[in-house]
Design a protein around this motif. Structure first.
Motif: not given
Length: 497
Positions: A63-68, A77-92
């Motif tokens: 349930g941790a979240s990330g936003f890009a 671009v949308g595909h890269k945003l998905v990858e970035k958002a999940i990376q941020l979520a895992r870091r959070n």
């Protein structure tokens, strides 16, 4: 970009997101606007604007979240945003940020709501729109040459598509248009201004105004009232029986009450207790209700939340009792209220927050009132109706407050301060006019003071609501007028700045 194109992009991004573990919300928006402003027969500004992009909110299994976000609407671009958002979520998640898995419980929705306009965004060329607005502006200046007039027109189209990992896919179009006249008049060395509007969904409202003069007549009436206010006396501060127009009623419902039931602020709300909505609390007399929900063709219409849930119509207060709040998927349960699809976002680049749409304050006890073409004729009709029903008390003032000029509210204490355009004493057969005064008090006392309504519902009091650094369209109203008893916790007095 058209609705079907945006929908196809979101579907494509979601399909590619399946390779990642977690949950995703993909929001795509395309927005365009034409606006213009005239002053004293000349254009001050004509502008066009476009904006579009993706916002991807990702959640880990815990349930941790990330936003890009990106301002490029493109599948890659949308595909890269998905990858970035999940990376941020895992870091959070690693750093112990707050977690929330409620989105997994959201119902799956698939819907497409088309555009409700009669005239497409570009059907009337910008140069022709300029000519129409100039014609209306010049006509008003000739009809009331004693005022300094500004006219403005805005035409907006927002196309949204929200998709989620569970297969939800909703898309909708929000069209808005508004024509406004602002006039300034002078009398006895003082100046007063007035601002009135006519809203709709497209340029049709300009053609209607050319034919029926509705806004022009209202502008002239309000300018005449403003001129009278310039030379009017100031009221002594005190507690009076009041009659407020539907613009002020919308301000009361929105600023002093609606924000207090949004699910993300229950710890800071006079209507919350230990973070929970105080359901069952009597906040007004029997017969008083406050309702929030989208209305087709309204300035603040939004059929679905920015999280892809249907926007529900919520009866916040029913028969004087606090019944429900405005809950989004992430904060409703914690606030002790059901999810109502209340999440709104200014754009694709913002995280949704629980917000109002069209909020209206209604009462069961409604006295009939036929709207008059001219303001003072309507005020006379108000007086006659109140006399007929025994609502005017001899020997004391009964003050009609016209116009809403904004104000401030403290949600923790329930204190509010609003401003109006001017005041008329309808208990006096001469209908004397007074300077604007500050309308202030406690929100629960103000609600408890409401004893009835005059006229049918008017829900087109529009504005822009700011919260959390985001601005969204707002609207609402009440009966044409609301009747309020004098209350020691509700005051009228003090000169407006």
């Amino acid at each position: 970009m058209e609705q079907k194109e945006i929908r196809a992009l979101v579907e494509s991004v979601l399909a590619e997101a399946k390779e990642f573990e977690g949950y995703f919300i993909v929001r795509a928006q395309s927005r365009r606007e034409w606006s213009m402003r005239l002053s004293n027969g000349r254009f001050e500004r004509v502008s066009t604007g476009e904006d579009s992009g993706f916002g991807v909110q990702a959640f880990t299994e815990k349930g941790a979240s990330g936003f890009a976000t990106s301002d490029v609407l493109d599948t890659g671009v949308g595909h890269k945003l998905v990858e970035k958002a999940i990376q941020l979520a895992r870091r959070n998640e690693e750093i112990g940020s707050k977690r929330n898995r409620r989105i997994w419980e959201a119902p799956r929705v698939q819907e497409e709501v088309g555009n409700s306009v009669r005239k497409g965004f570009e059907e009337i060329p910008l140069t022709e729109l300029q000519g129409l607005v100039m014609k209306l502006h010049v006509r008003l200046r000739k009809a009331f040459p004693d005022g300094v007039w500004q006219s403005s027109y805005r035409q907006i189209e927002e196309v949204w598509c929200i998709g989620r990992s569970d297969g939800t896919l909703v898309s909708f179009v929000i069209p808005r248009a508004v024509l406004m006249h602002q006039g300034t008049v002078r009398n006895q060395g003082k100046a007063q201004s007035t601002l009135i509007h006519r809203s709709g969904v497209d340029a049709t409202l300009l053609f209607e105004e050319l034919e029926d003069y509705v806004l022009e007549r209202k502008a002239i009436d309000r300018a005449g009232f403003a001129r009278a206010v310039c030379g009017a006396p100031q009221l002594p501060s005190g507690h009076y029986p009041l009659i407020i127009d539907y613009g002020l009623a919308k301000g009361l419902a929105h600023e002093a009450f609606g924000h207090a039931v949004e699910s993300d602020h229950m710890n800071e709300s006079v209507l919350g207790e230990e973070g929970k909505l105080r359901k069952g609390l009597r906040v007004a007399r029997p017969g008083v209700s406050i309702i929030d929900g989208p209305l087709l063709g309204d300035w603040a219409n939004q059929p679905y939340s920015a999280n892809g849930l249907p926007r529900q119509t919520v009866t916040i207060v029913r028969d004087g009792v606090l019944e429900a709040g405005l809950g989004d998927i992430f904060s409703a349960e914690e606030a002790g209220m059901p999810v109502s699809g209340a999440g709104r976002a200014e754009s694709y680049g913002h995280i949704p927050l629980p917000r109002m749409s069209n909020i209206r304050l209604l009462v069961d006890r409604m006295l009939p009132l036929t709207p008059a073409e001219h303001l003072m004729d309507e005020v006379k009709s108000v007086r006659e109706t109140l006399l007929e029903h025994g609502e005017l008390r001899e020997g004391e003032k009964n003050l009609l407050l016209l116009g809403y000029r904004g104000g401030q509210v403290n949600p923790k204490t329930g204190d509010f301060v609003f401003q109006c355009d001017g005041i008329i004493d309808v208990a006096d057969p001469d209908l004397p006019i007074f300077q604007p005064s500050i309308f202030s008090g406690k929100i629960l006392s103000a609600l408890e003071a409401i004893r009835g309504g005059l006229g049918e519902g008017c829900y087109d009091a529009i504005g822009t609501c700011g919260k959390g650094g985001q601005s969204v369209a707002s609207s609402g109203g009440s009966h044409r007028y609301l009747l309020m008893d004098a209350d020691q916790q509700v005051s009228l007095g003090g000169e407006q700045g």
